[in-house]
Design a protein around this motif. Structure first.
Motif: not given
Length: 538
Positions: A225-236, A251-260
């Motif tokens: 799960v490789i993410i893109n972040i918008k500048k100035g956003s809450p995620a940033a 504590s949950t391992s993220i193996a794919d986008p669906e789990t995320f």
């Protein structure tokens, strides 16, 4: 009203681009014929003439059926004398001119394909995973041939059929699908490279592939799960950066986008463990929020994504569906008075009704049941400014080579008795239009353009096959004329053309039958009828 306009847009997009693939092919013939001074009766955009204009002896037509076009070139016909629109016999053309005109059609398809491929090179082809040099097994079924051959959870696949790869997961699946005979996996385990060899089998968990009788892996890979972040956003503001890989949520391992997405749909603060430039970083106090102006009503089921009907794959615990008695395997055929099909979005129907109780008609083991279900309000959550999207930036030349490779592997598989690919898996115009339409309907214009690129490259390759009635056949016969220095006798040419016209019509009927069956699954009705008769006799 908006839905109607959207459907019109989808239909227009599909017909325009699919028709344009054919039109550009005919345009190539037309321009080459003008250059070589062949007699042109007509050039048409679309079929079934509704308007025409004649200039310099050529009739330019517009048809009411926008499925491409055609150019009327009587001098390309080698089955007998050529005549113009006034029944006047035309002079024979040189073989080299026929070669140029015949080749121009496929050549223009390739040019159009490179134009679209350049666009996709810049913006990327949507993919279910990033391009990777290895895939780690996230989970594996003990009933599958891979497990029986020794593959285990945590194994890292680094080779397929003794070759290393740099590909997306779709490309890996394609390589496995086109393998003739056994699949050989090179696997890293505890620092050692081991070999896993197995014969692929049909996986009933993938309904679409199983219906076609095609094998599918019994294991799932880890999709980073490789993410893109918008500048100035809450995620940033939480410290997330573009290129970060999500390792854990809480504590949950993220193996794919669906789990995320499943984890961030939970309310409250959470901790994210990420990988960034070789370092493991923990970020605390992240929060997801409701997606603005988006709410829908659901009953709490997951449907089989590749089934030809709305077949329930999973029922969430304590959901309205479970309380009403729906179980995995049920087929939903009607909601209130609305018939539903495999592409029907049930939440849209429930939301339109304002979340009121609805009557679901389902089929279970051949019996029809009606269940009253009151849906629940669902508001999905997100980390604002965060998105996940994978794009494959292949050069136009790489895309063209991929189509050549797929075409070769498909033909090889069809004619091999040890391959899982067969003629019944071929698709015609109806199937192609359906796939493009689904892509546009689901909002993936880039994916739709990728399919169109594959189609236009494939049309070029198909038409270059050295078979009578195809451009490749015209080219081969013209070369034969050059070698033997005289026209091929009509007693040879005419029966060949007649035979291949009949074969081509038969092939089109065959692939259209397969396409209709995929869409309607009507052959299953005969199987069910036979089963019922057998049970009655018992």
């Amino acid at each position: 009203m908006l839905n109607i306009l959207f459907y019109i847009y989808v239909i227009f997009f599909v017909l325009f681009f699919f028709g344009f693939c054919i039109f550009i092919h005919e345009l190539g013939h037309f321009l080459a014929a003008k250059w070589r001074k062949l007699h042109i009766v007509a050039f048409s955009i679309g079929f079934k003439k509704i308007w025409a204009y004649k200039r310099n002896g050529i009739e330019y037509r517009i048809g009411c059926l926008p499925f491409g076009g055609y150019v009327d070139l009587p001098q390309l016909d080698v089955t007998g004398p050529a005549y113009d629109e006034n029944k006047k016999e035309l002079p024979k053309v040189k073989p080299v001119d026929r070669i140029i005109v015949a080749f121009a059609g496929p050549f223009f398809n390739v040019l159009f394909g490179f134009f679209l491929a350049t666009f996709l090179w810049i913006y990327g082809i949507p993919s279910a995973s990033p391009v990777m040099d290895s895939f780690t097994v996230a989970s594996i079924s003990e009933n599958g041939p891979e497990y029986k051959a020794g593959l285990r959870q945590g194994d890292k696949i680094v080779e397929i059929n003794s070759e290393k790869f740099h590909a997306s997961w779709e490309k890996v699946i394609q390589e496995m699908l086109f393998t003739i005979g056994k699949i050989h996996l090179g696997v890293e385990r505890d620092g050692k490279l081991i070999s896993i060899t197995y014969l692929p089998e049909v996986n009933q968990d993938n309904a679409g592939m199983a219906k076609e009788g095609l094998p599918y892996p019994f294991f799932k890979p880890e999709i980073p799960v490789i993410i893109n972040i918008k500048k100035g956003s809450p995620a940033a503001s939480y410290g997330l950066e573009t290129g970060d890989r999500i390792i854990k949520i809480g504590s949950t391992s993220i193996a794919d986008p669906e789990t995320f997405f499943k984890e961030i749909n939970k309310t409250g603060d959470f901790t994210a463990t990420i990988a960034r430039k070789g370092k493991i970083i923990t970020l605390k106090d992240l929060t997801s929020s409701n997606i603005e102006n988006y709410k829908t009503y659901i009953i709490g089921v997951m449907l089989e994504p590749d089934a030809n009907e709305l077949r329930v794959a999973e029922v969430r615990a304590d959901s309205p569906a479970q309380k009403a008695g729906i179980i995995p395997g049920d087929i939903i055929v009607k909601v209130n008075s609305t018939l539903v099909f495999k592409d029907t979005r049930i939440p849209e129907i429930l939301t339109k009704e304002g979340g009121k109780q609805a009557t679901f008609t389902i089929v279970r083991n051949g019996k029809t049941l009606e269940l009253n279900i009151t849906p629940e309000l669902y508001t999905p959550r997100e980390i604002q400014g965060l998105s996940i999207a994978y794009y494959n930036h292949l050069t136009p030349w790489e895309q063209f080579l991929n189509v050549i490779e797929m075409s070769y592997q498909s033909l090889r598989g069809i004619f091999s008795k040890h391959s899982s690919i067969s003629a019944k898996h071929m698709s015609g115009p109806l199937g192609i239009v359906t796939v493009i339409g689904k892509a546009v309907y689901n909002g993936s214009i880039l994916y739709a353009l990728n399919i169109i690129t594959i189609i236009t490259f494939s049309l070029a390759l198909l038409n270059l096959l050295p078979l009578p009635v195809l451009d490749g056949g015209h080219i081969v016969m013209s070369f034969i004329e050059i070698i033997i220095r005289r026209p091929i006798p009509q007693m040879i040419v005419n029966p060949l053309y007649t035979l291949f016209v009949v074969l081509l019509i038969a092939l089109m009927l065959f692939v259209t039958f397969n396409d209709v069956n995929r869409l309607t699954n009507f052959t299953s009705l005969f199987k069910k009828s036979q089963t019922s008769q057998t049970e009655t006799k018992k």
